[in-house]
Structure formats: structure tokens, C-alpha cells
Design a protein around this motif. Structure first.
Motif, PDB file in Angstrom:
ATOM      1  N   THR A 142      91.440 -10.103 -12.633  1.00 56.77           N
ATOM      2  CA  THR A 142      91.250  -9.320 -11.415  1.00 56.77           C
ATOM      3  C   THR A 142      92.486  -9.391 -10.538  1.00 56.77           C
ATOM      4  O   THR A 142      92.946  -8.385  -9.979  1.00 56.77           O
ATOM      5  N   TYR A 143      93.047 -10.576 -10.385  1.00 57.39           N
ATOM      6  CA  TYR A 143      94.274 -10.786  -9.608  1.00 57.39           C
ATOM      7  C   TYR A 143      95.409  -9.916 -10.142  1.00 57.39           C
ATOM      8  O   TYR A 143      96.132  -9.263  -9.378  1.00 57.39           O
ATOM      9  N   LEU A 144      95.551  -9.862 -11.457  1.00 59.10           N
ATOM     10  CA  LEU A 144      96.618  -9.084 -12.084  1.00 59.10           C
ATOM     11  C   LEU A 144      96.380  -7.589 -11.974  1.00 59.10           C
ATOM     12  O   LEU A 144      97.333  -6.799 -11.841  1.00 59.10           O
ATOM     13  N   SER A 145      95.135  -7.150 -11.989  1.00 60.87           N
ATOM     14  CA  SER A 145      94.807  -5.731 -12.168  1.00 60.87           C
ATOM     15  C   SER A 145      95.254  -4.837 -11.018  1.00 60.87           C
ATOM     16  O   SER A 145      95.333  -3.623 -11.175  1.00 60.87           O
ATOM     17  N   ASP A 146      95.558  -5.414  -9.858  1.00 65.79           N
ATOM     18  CA  ASP A 146      95.956  -4.617  -8.691  1.00 65.79           C
ATOM     19  C   ASP A 146      97.467  -4.572  -8.501  1.00 65.79           C
ATOM     20  O   ASP A 146      97.957  -4.067  -7.499  1.00 65.79           O
ATOM     21  N   LEU A 147      98.238  -5.069  -9.467  1.00 64.71           N
ATOM     22  CA  LEU A 147      99.682  -5.216  -9.257  1.00 64.71           C
ATOM     23  C   LEU A 147     100.414  -3.900  -9.122  1.00 64.71           C
ATOM     24  O   LEU A 147     101.180  -3.685  -8.192  1.00 64.71           O
ATOM     25  N   SER A 148     100.209  -2.981 -10.062  1.00 60.80           N
ATOM     26  CA  SER A 148     100.980  -1.733 -10.086  1.00 60.80           C
ATOM     27  C   SER A 148     100.079  -0.561  -9.738  1.00 60.80           C
ATOM     28  O   SER A 148      98.914  -0.737  -9.379  1.00 60.80           O
ATOM     29  N   SER A 149     100.629   0.659  -9.820  1.00 64.59           N
ATOM     30  CA  SER A 149      99.872   1.876  -9.526  1.00 64.59           C
ATOM     31  C   SER A 149     100.352   3.008 -10.419  1.00 64.59           C
ATOM     32  O   SER A 149     101.558   3.263 -10.497  1.00 64.59           O
ATOM     33  N   GLY A 150      99.413   3.690 -11.058  1.00 60.64           N
ATOM     34  CA  GLY A 150      99.785   4.852 -11.846  1.00 60.64           C
ATOM     35  C   GLY A 150     100.316   5.985 -10.995  1.00 60.64           C
ATOM     36  O   GLY A 150     101.005   6.879 -11.507  1.00 60.64           O
ATOM     37  N   LEU A 151     100.026   5.965  -9.688  1.00 62.01           N
ATOM     38  CA  LEU A 151     100.474   7.049  -8.808  1.00 62.01           C
ATOM     39  C   LEU A 151     101.972   7.007  -8.541  1.00 62.01           C
ATOM     40  O   LEU A 151     102.540   7.982  -8.042  1.00 62.01           O
ATOM     41  N   LEU A 152     102.625   5.889  -8.857  1.00 65.92           N
ATOM     42  CA  LEU A 152     104.068   5.802  -8.666  1.00 65.92           C
ATOM     43  C   LEU A 152     104.808   6.876  -9.463  1.00 65.92           C
ATOM     44  O   LEU A 152     105.871   7.330  -9.068  1.00 65.92           O
ATOM     45  N   ALA A 153     104.225   7.285 -10.575  1.00 68.24           N
ATOM     46  CA  ALA A 153     104.865   8.292 -11.420  1.00 68.24           C
ATOM     47  C   ALA A 153     104.878   9.668 -10.763  1.00 68.24           C
ATOM     48  O   ALA A 153     105.602  10.566 -11.217  1.00 68.24           O
ATOM     49  N   LEU A 154     104.102   9.855  -9.692  1.00 66.21           N
ATOM     50  CA  LEU A 154     103.995  11.166  -9.040  1.00 66.21           C
ATOM     51  C   LEU A 154     104.836  11.279  -7.779  1.00 66.21           C
ATOM     52  O   LEU A 154     104.811  12.313  -7.110  1.00 66.21           O
ATOM     53  N   HIS A 155     105.576  10.239  -7.414  1.00 62.54           N
ATOM     54  CA  HIS A 155     106.443  10.334  -6.247  1.00 62.54           C
ATOM     55  C   HIS A 155     107.518  11.389  -6.485  1.00 62.54           C
ATOM     56  O   HIS A 155     108.154  11.415  -7.546  1.00 62.54           O
ATOM     57  N   ASP A 156     107.710  12.271  -5.505  1.00 60.79           N
ATOM     58  CA  ASP A 156     108.682  13.357  -5.677  1.00 60.79           C
ATOM     59  C   ASP A 156     109.649  13.474  -4.507  1.00 60.79           C
ATOM     60  O   ASP A 156     110.342  14.494  -4.370  1.00 60.79           O
ATOM     61  N   GLY A 157     109.728  12.472  -3.654  1.00 53.68           N
ATOM     62  CA  GLY A 157     110.600  12.535  -2.495  1.00 53.68           C
ATOM     63  C   GLY A 157     109.935  13.128  -1.273  1.00 53.68           C
ATOM     64  O   GLY A 157     110.435  12.973  -0.162  1.00 53.68           O
ATOM     65  N   ARG A 158     108.819  13.816  -1.449  1.00 54.00           N
ATOM     66  CA  ARG A 158     108.079  14.398  -0.321  1.00 54.00           C
ATOM     67  C   ARG A 158     106.741  13.726  -0.121  1.00 54.00           C
ATOM     68  O   ARG A 158     106.285  13.554   1.003  1.00 54.00           O
ATOM     69  N   PHE A 159     106.096  13.328  -1.202  1.00 49.15           N
ATOM     70  CA  PHE A 159     104.793  12.673  -1.129  1.00 49.15           C
ATOM     71  C   PHE A 159     104.849  11.359  -1.900  1.00 49.15           C
ATOM     72  O   PHE A 159     105.548  11.255  -2.915  1.00 49.15           O
ATOM     73  N   ALA A 160     104.100  10.371  -1.412  1.00 48.49           N
ATOM     74  CA  ALA A 160     104.111   9.062  -2.057  1.00 48.49           C
ATOM     75  C   ALA A 160     102.782   8.361  -1.819  1.00 48.49           C
ATOM     76  O   ALA A 160     102.054   8.669  -0.878  1.00 48.49           O
TER      77      ALA A 160
END
Length: 286
Positions: free
Chosen positions: A196-214
């Protein structure tokens, strides 16, 4: 070796080893009354940010203390309501919703200074025999033992390995090997808490950053534990974006053991707004 983004940009390093409590100490909770617990391990981590995976794992540890030892957690659902500080103890109140023949349900409320930070709903199941089937294969990546070591930012007593197959647009790895460097007892609840501690480390949404939305602070997080997993052995975390709409984003992910078996699945929703990611996410702008 410091952790770097897929593009090669160096990421800030974690606190020095001297500042790191052992993960087993960090996740330990002390009983203060009937179904009441406190996590008293505190430390000075930058802006005193309380990592969401930490409070989730501590809440699961508190819930597990009220359940029969023959029942193990199989699902948990978290709501992140306010930001907290890692420099103060966190109090946990457990509600025993149900104890059936095979399942036990618990709710946990986490507070600091009387303010609710986080809630957890968890279910525990007495293991039983049944069909075993993985519908999809594990991601094809090199074994962890063949890859160079990397540090996993924010995590204590954890080491990582970074496969070369990464999304070039992500500032943070969305696929990585990890294992706990502490000596972990043969306790299914403890290993579930470390997962559980490990499972919150990263985010799949990081791949969608485009300089305007994050992506911004996490709103909720769910984890399903399909099989027992030892977290002092290598597991592969892989998170994938699914949708962005209405100022929110949602991603899902998998956790596989080194032999390729699926041990857990996860999903998380977070804010996804215009502007750069906030520094030291605390949840104050939700």
C-alpha cells in the motif's frame, strides 16, 4: 544513483540515510484505546509533507489490528481530504462495520490536530482455494537484477530499478521495479501495508502533461490485493493513464511479482488542471 526522468532530467534526491526511519517503524501504529491507534514516527521531510501512501499504509495497519489474524486485506479504498504533515503524529479511529463468516469490513478515519485528513474503507478475507488465472501477461521488461539501482524519491527503506521502456513525455517513471530493504517478518498484513505504501508513489497521469495542463493532488486511491506478495522481493509497478475530464484525471495500474504473476491492481483519481504541477503537493488547493 539518483532517480531521473525518462528524458534524463535529474529528480530531487530523498533525505539522507541518517534521516530515514526504517519502514517497519514508520508504518507501526500503537494502540491508545479500544480501536484507537496513533502512528508516532515523525521526521523532517522538506516541507513536512505527509506522503499519501504512508497514511494509507498506517490506516491499513490500524484496521488489521482489529481483525482476526486468519483474514488478510484484499481491497482498500482511500479518500484524501486534506494535506498533512510528516512532522506530527497521526491518529486513527477504526470502526468495525462487519465480521462475517469469511469477510471483515473496517472503516478508518485519520486525523491530525482534530482535523480529518484521510478515510479508508478496507475489506479482509479468509484465504480460500480456487481457480488461479491471469488473463493478461505481465509487461515485458528486463529482470530487476539486470538493471542499475535507482533511489525512489519519498520512500523509506525501498530500492528501485528502472526498465528502459518508459514514456518519453513523463517527468517521473511510470514503470519500475521496487522492493523493501528492511527485514520483513512473515506477516501478510505487514507485506500488504508495504505494498500500500508503495502503490501511491507514481502517477499514470504524468504521461499526459503537455505544458498547459498537469496533474495535482490525489483525490482517491483504490488497491486490490489478488495474491499474497512478499515486498522484500522484487515487484514491478506499471501505471497507465485512462481519462481526463472535468478537471480530474484517472489512471489504473498493476503490480506483478518477479515471476510474472499479478499480485495487485490499483486505480487513482487526481486533480488535472491548467498550470504546472504544484510543488510539495499538500492538497490545499483541492
Amino acid at each position: 544513483m539518483s532517480l531521473t526522468s525518462p528524458a534524463g532530467t535529474a529528480l530531487p534526491g530523498p533525505p539522507s540515510p541518517a534521516e530515514h526511519p526504517a519502514l517497519t517503524a514508520l508504518l507501526a501504529v500503537e494502540e491508545t484505546g479500544p480501536d484507537r491507534f496513533v502512528a508516532g514516527c515523525t521526521f523532517d521531510e522538506g516541507p513536512h509533507m505527509l506522503y499519501g501512501g504512508q497514511v494509507a499504509a498506517q490506516a491499513l495497519a490500524a484496521a488489521g489490528r482489529t481483525v482476526s489474524p486468519d483474514r488478510v486485506p484484499h481491497s482498500l479504498h482511500c479518500a484524501f481530504l486534506r494535506g498533512g504533515t510528516a512532522a506530527e503524529p497521526t491518529e486513527f479511529a477504526v470502526e468495525r462495520d462487519r465480521d462475517g463468516r469469511s469477510f471483515s469490513a473496517r472503516r478508518v478515519v485519520a486525523r491530525q490536530r482534530g482535523r480529518v485528513l484521510f478515510t479508508l474503507s478496507a475489506s479482509f478475507h479468509r484465504p480460500e482455494a480456487g481457480r488461479e488465472l491471469d488473463v493478461e501477461p505481465a509487461p515485458a521488461v528486463p529482470p530487476a537484477t539486470t538493471l542499475p539501482a535507482v533511489e525512489l524519491l519519498r520512500l523509506h527503506s525501498m530500492e528501485g530499478r528502472l526498465p528502459p521502456e518508459q514514456l518519453a513525455s513523463a517527468e517521473w517513471p511510470t514503470r519500475f521495479w521496487a522492493r523493501c530493504t528492511d527485514d520483513l517478518a512473515d506477516d501478510p498484513l505487514l507485506h500488504a501495508c508495504v505494498l500500500t505504501y508503495l502503490s501511491d508513489l507514481s502517477s499514470g497521469l504524468l504521461a499526459l502533461h503537455d505544458g498547459r495542463f498537469a496533474t495535482g493532488p490525489s483525490l482517491d486511491h483504490s488497491l486490490w490485493l489478488h495474491r499474497p506478495a512478499r515486498l522484500d522481493e522484487w515487484v514491478l509497478v506499471d501505471v497507465v493513464p485512462r481519462v481526463v475530464a472535468g478537471g480530474r484525471g484517472w489512471y489504473s495500474g498493476t503490480v506483478h511479482a518477479a515471476d510474472g504473476t499479478l499480485v495487485a491492481s490499483l486505480a487513482q483519481e487526481a486533480l488535472f488542471r491548467s498550470g504546472p504541477p504544484p510543488t510539495g503537493w499538500t492538497g490545499s488547493d483541492r
